[in-house]
Design an enzyme around this catalytic site. Structure first.
Site, PDB file in Angstrom:
ATOM      1  N   ASP A   1      13.959 -44.077 -18.835  1.00 27.82           N
ATOM      2  CA  ASP A   1      14.929 -44.891 -19.331  1.00 27.82           C
ATOM      3  C   ASP A   1      14.907 -46.130 -18.765  1.00 27.82           C
ATOM      4  O   ASP A   1      15.342 -47.163 -19.001  1.00 27.82           O
ATOM      5  CB  ASP A   1      16.235 -44.218 -19.202  1.00 27.82           C
ATOM      6  CG  ASP A   1      16.712 -43.148 -20.121  1.00 27.82           C
ATOM      7  OD1 ASP A   1      16.100 -43.075 -21.258  1.00 27.82           O
ATOM      8  OD2 ASP A   1      17.457 -42.419 -19.722  1.00 27.82           O
TER       9      ASP A   1
ATOM     10  N   GLY B   1      11.700 -47.724 -17.317  1.00 32.97           N
ATOM     11  CA  GLY B   1      10.478 -48.261 -17.278  1.00 32.97           C
ATOM     12  C   GLY B   1      10.052 -48.608 -18.714  1.00 32.97           C
ATOM     13  O   GLY B   1       9.573 -49.533 -19.326  1.00 32.97           O
TER      14      GLY B   1
ATOM     15  N   GLY C   1      18.806 -51.266 -17.665  1.00 29.87           N
ATOM     16  CA  GLY C   1      20.188 -52.413 -17.232  1.00 29.87           C
ATOM     17  C   GLY C   1      20.602 -53.371 -17.923  1.00 29.87           C
ATOM     18  O   GLY C   1      21.675 -53.685 -17.895  1.00 29.87           O
TER      19      GLY C   1
ATOM     20  N   VAL D   1      22.321 -45.378 -22.857  1.00 33.11           N
ATOM     21  CA  VAL D   1      20.653 -45.216 -23.331  1.00 33.11           C
ATOM     22  C   VAL D   1      20.618 -44.384 -24.619  1.00 33.11           C
ATOM     23  O   VAL D   1      20.582 -43.234 -24.276  1.00 33.11           O
ATOM     24  CB  VAL D   1      19.549 -45.286 -22.267  1.00 33.11           C
ATOM     25  CG1 VAL D   1      18.343 -45.356 -23.012  1.00 33.11           C
ATOM     26  CG2 VAL D   1      19.856 -46.048 -21.071  1.00 33.11           C
TER      27      VAL D   1
ATOM     28  N   TYR E   1      22.967 -40.898 -24.112  1.00 32.86           N
ATOM     29  CA  TYR E   1      23.293 -40.298 -23.022  1.00 32.86           C
ATOM     30  C   TYR E   1      23.947 -41.746 -22.282  1.00 32.86           C
ATOM     31  O   TYR E   1      23.517 -43.044 -22.570  1.00 32.86           O
ATOM     32  CB  TYR E   1      22.019 -40.159 -21.925  1.00 32.86           C
ATOM     33  CG  TYR E   1      22.195 -38.601 -21.715  1.00 32.86           C
ATOM     34  CD1 TYR E   1      22.942 -37.699 -20.959  1.00 32.86           C
ATOM     35  CD2 TYR E   1      20.700 -37.796 -22.290  1.00 32.86           C
ATOM     36  CE1 TYR E   1      22.876 -36.621 -20.697  1.00 32.86           C
ATOM     37  CE2 TYR E   1      20.980 -36.514 -22.256  1.00 32.86           C
ATOM     38  CZ  TYR E   1      21.859 -35.961 -21.522  1.00 32.86           C
ATOM     39  OH  TYR E   1      21.977 -34.540 -21.202  1.00 32.86           O
TER      40      TYR E   1
ATOM     41  N   TYR F   1      25.062 -43.227 -18.628  1.00 33.47           N
ATOM     42  CA  TYR F   1      24.712 -43.021 -17.180  1.00 33.47           C
ATOM     43  C   TYR F   1      25.626 -44.086 -16.247  1.00 33.47           C
ATOM     44  O   TYR F   1      25.691 -45.186 -16.313  1.00 33.47           O
ATOM     45  CB  TYR F   1      23.459 -43.397 -16.727  1.00 33.47           C
ATOM     46  CG  TYR F   1      22.482 -42.434 -17.268  1.00 33.47           C
ATOM     47  CD1 TYR F   1      22.175 -41.012 -16.997  1.00 33.47           C
ATOM     48  CD2 TYR F   1      21.752 -42.798 -18.777  1.00 33.47           C
ATOM     49  CE1 TYR F   1      21.173 -39.948 -17.439  1.00 33.47           C
ATOM     50  CE2 TYR F   1      20.879 -41.685 -19.295  1.00 33.47           C
ATOM     51  CZ  TYR F   1      20.699 -40.594 -18.564  1.00 33.47           C
ATOM     52  OH  TYR F   1      19.794 -39.613 -19.021  1.00 33.47           O
TER      53      TYR F   1
ATOM     54  N   TYR G   1       0.077 -46.185  -4.707  1.00 33.91           N
ATOM     55  CA  TYR G   1       0.457 -46.844  -3.497  1.00 33.91           C
ATOM     56  C   TYR G   1       0.242 -45.918  -2.406  1.00 33.91           C
ATOM     57  O   TYR G   1      -0.504 -46.588  -1.460  1.00 33.91           O
ATOM     58  CB  TYR G   1       1.987 -46.853  -3.559  1.00 33.91           C
ATOM     59  CG  TYR G   1       2.746 -47.685  -4.913  1.00 33.91           C
ATOM     60  CD1 TYR G   1       1.962 -48.534  -5.583  1.00 33.91           C
ATOM     61  CD2 TYR G   1       3.990 -47.559  -5.019  1.00 33.91           C
ATOM     62  CE1 TYR G   1       2.466 -49.176  -6.684  1.00 33.91           C
ATOM     63  CE2 TYR G   1       4.591 -48.232  -6.151  1.00 33.91           C
ATOM     64  CZ  TYR G   1       3.938 -48.814  -6.914  1.00 33.91           C
ATOM     65  OH  TYR G   1       4.517 -49.405  -8.059  1.00 33.91           O
TER      66      TYR G   1
ATOM     67  N   ASP H   1       7.301 -51.574   8.930  1.00 32.71           N
ATOM     68  CA  ASP H   1       8.277 -51.998   7.890  1.00 32.71           C
ATOM     69  C   ASP H   1       8.017 -51.117   6.713  1.00 32.71           C
ATOM     70  O   ASP H   1       7.082 -51.178   6.118  1.00 32.71           O
ATOM     71  CB  ASP H   1       7.991 -53.409   7.488  1.00 32.71           C
ATOM     72  CG  ASP H   1       9.103 -53.911   6.366  1.00 32.71           C
ATOM     73  OD1 ASP H   1      10.004 -53.238   6.172  1.00 32.71           O
ATOM     74  OD2 ASP H   1       9.056 -55.163   5.856  1.00 32.71           O
TER      75      ASP H   1
END
Length: 644
Positions: free
Chosen positions: A304, A306, A311, A385, A388, A390, A576, A587
């Site tokens: 939802d 990517g 948003g 979305v 649904y 959220y 990654y 960090d």
């Protein structure tokens, strides 16, 4: 109620991490158009802040570096050709910084609203689709198409193409909720760019469930519940927080917020009692993998964030319904698909809540009896979305605790329930099933506990065997395992040992010699249940572990990678982590996978009562003593007193 429009202070324009303004969105569009990157068929899939490196921000805040350039990251799709561009634009200096063509072997850009509409229009006129509907006794004019992200599979004719897959639902009239009437056993595979039906999966004919799901009608919901008296929450002297633009001060807390159309609400530079805790926190990805292996449904795995950029679907919140109490609203400025700014009124809600007992003691020797009440600052937004809804609620507590709660409601995705039964659905109405599925979220927690030199200790409760040193067998202790490098940084939760992860400052110590830390408490729910060799496990590698620890890299922002729609396997966190950088005293960024596994029940139909998932961060040896001993007694008229 207060809104951003009547806030006492304007947005602090010296904050280089503030949300993009309407002026900056317009500038980004203009710069790209003047550079020849915008045509009549170009659509803006994403427009967001291209964030400067953390070191540049910290140097600027310390007065030892210049103000970072304000840049926008813009993703463009040519709806005529399928060509996709990932661009960075300086809105400060007025020029294009970079443009990269997106390799479709890596992934596609998220799906546009305009493309969903296009697919529905295309299928409405597609003869094979219409014939398949009529074969089931369904009038094509009484159906709606529900186009959905396709996933990544080696299906013939799909390589390199922009694909969506679509179901059909019957809608009897304009106010009829079609989710109650799935036309199952049928699925269309559509090439959006070429307007082509790549495949039509028509493997089984089911009766269309007929019972209404219109929960907004008395016929379904029943008569209104009587006897509930109003609840009013008031703060006669106003709220305890102050707001200046996107900066918030409350009790022992200070922080900034911003909003991104992909990640939604972002919390920044959280400080407790003037000390750094978190540099940046957001929900960077979520995926909903389904368990039905049928030929028309095996591909159902929706990212939802990517794939749909969740948003951008932020709700406009209503006082007394979505938010109750003394509310402060923030409006949101987002870019539409033409690259123009649009406003979401009341997109973020902030308020205080009472949260019961903070601490209490009645002493048998002194006769002392003291109690203090806990409260929390709530910062939240809701997004819808498809079926649904959220809600994401960040909680800051007086005692330094941070928590995130995802609230899941709306309408569960439906299917026709087979006459022979199903191992992958729950029967909730005549002929209607709700497939089993999971909701798995990734929280990206860019930690900064008392500074940048952080590490993670995995902390387990350990039973001590009876014997020397433990003759009565009552002893137990704690084991700490330091995560030294990214190769060791993918971890599983363990409810049996009460496992937590402590984010430790490796250079500082408190009064008693402890290194200050924050402890991450997971909810110990299942990770991805799909087979490790499945496509979804390869695309959503982040869901296979509860925690990932990586070295900070500004370019590593999303747990499943930058381009999630039809993405290649192995992107995001597994890639990654492969760098195997040191993470002890560095960090670091924590990525926490959390969520819930949903085996639906009859009570979930036709509208789901809210379900919850989340996590908690608690200070651990961060303070030298209880930091809320000085909270004053409750002065509310609802508190008992000697003159009662």
């Amino acid at each position: 109620m207060t809104t951003l429009d009547d806030a006492p202070n304007p947005t602090d324009l010296t904050n280089p991490l503030r949300s993009l303004s309407a002026t900056e969105i317009i500038s980004a569009r203009t710069i790209l158009a003047e550079a020849g990157h915008v045509s009549t068929t170009t659509r803006f899939v994403y427009v967001g802040l291209d964030e400067p490196e953390k070191t540049a921000i910290l140097a600027f805040e310390a007065g030892s570096g210049p103000a970072p350039d304000r840049r926008a990251r813009v993703m463009l799709l040519d709806t005529a050709t399928g060509d996709a561009l990932d661009a960075v634009v300086s809105v400060s200096l007025g020029h294009v910084i970079s443009t990269d063509e997106i390799d479709h072997a890596v992934g596609q850009l998220p799906i546009l609203d305009a493309e969903f509409e296009l697919v529905a229009e295309f299928l409405a006129g597609e003869p094979r689709w219409r014939d398949a509907l009529r074969k089931r006794g369904v009038d094509p004019s009484k159906t709606v198409a529900v186009p959905l992200s396709a996933g990544t599979y080696e299906n013939p004719g799909e390589a390199g193409k922009r694909i969506v897959r679509s179901f059909a639902f019957v809608q009897q009239h304009d106010k009829d909720l079609p989710w109650a009437h799935p036309v199952d056993g049928l699925c269309a595979y559509v090439d959006i760019i070429n307007r082509e039906l790549v495949d039509l999966v028509d493997h089984r004919v089911f009766d269309v469930p007929a019972e209404s799901g219109n929960f907004d009608t008395p016929e379904v919901a029943g008569p209104p519940l009587e006897g509930l008296k109003p609840i009013e929450i008031t703060q006669p002297e106003g709220p305890s927080f102050t707001v200046s633009g996107e900066h918030i001060e409350w009790a022992n807390w200070s922080l900034d917020i911003s909003y991104d159309q992909r990640e939604g609400l972002i919390l920044r530079k959280l400080r407790y009692q003037g000390r750094d805790v978190l540099y940046r926190a957001s929900i960077n990805e979520m995926v909903v993998p389904y368990a039905d292996p049928s030929p028309s449904r095996y591909w159902q795995n929706y990212f939802d964030t990517g794939e749909y950029v969740f948003g951008r679907y932020a709700n406009e919140l209503a006082l007394g319904c979505d938010c109750l109490g003394e509310i402060y609203y923030f409006d949101l400025t987002l870019a539409d698909e033409q690259g123009c700014p649009r406003t979401v009124k009341n997109g973020i809600c902030m308020h205080e809540e009472d949260y019961g007992t903070l601490w209490k003691h009645s002493d048998i020797f002194t006769g002392m009896s003291e109690v203090r009440r806990q409260r929390r600052l709530v910062i939240s937004f809701f997004t819808t979305v498809g079926n649904y809804d959220y809600g994401f609620y960040w909680y800051l507590y007086l005692d330094g605790t941070i928590a995130l709660e995802a609230k899941l409601t709306g309408i569960a995705f439906t299917a026709a329930y087979p006459e022979e039964g199903s191992d992958h659905q729950t029967l909730v109405a005549p002929g209607l099933g709700l497939p089993y599925h999971q909701h798995l979220f990734s929280a990206r927690l860019d930690m900064m506990v008392d500074g940048l030199a952080n590490a993670v200790d995995e902390v387990d409760a350990v039973r001590v065997p009876m014997g020397d040193g433990n003759p009565w067998g009552n002893a137990f202790t704690v084991a700490r395992t330091r995560i030294a490098s990214e190769a060791d940084g993918a971890r599983m939760a363990d409810a049996g040992s009460g496992r937590t992860w402590h984010i430790v400052n490796t250079e500082k110590t408190g009064r008693m010699g402890h290194h200050p830390s924050y402890a991450l408490h997971a909810e110990q729910t299942p990770m991805l249940l799909a087979d490790p060799e499945s496509s979804i496990a390869g695309r959503a590698g982040f869901t296979t572990r509860a925690l990932w620890v990586t070295r900070y890299d500004a370019s590593e922002r999303y747990a499943a990678g930058d381009f999630v729609n039809q993405s290649a396997l192995g992107q995001g966190l597994p890639a990654y982590q492969a760098a195997d950088r040191p993470v002890d005293g560095e960090d670091i960024v924590l990525w926490h996978t959390f969520g819930l596994t949903h085996f639906p029940r009859t009570e979930d139909w036709p509208i789901m009562p809210t379900d919850y998932a989340g996590f908690t961060l608690k200070p651990y040896n961060f303070c030298d003593a209880n930091p809320v001993m000085n909270v004053p007694p409750n002065a509310s008229k609802h508190c008992c007193s000697d003159d009662r």
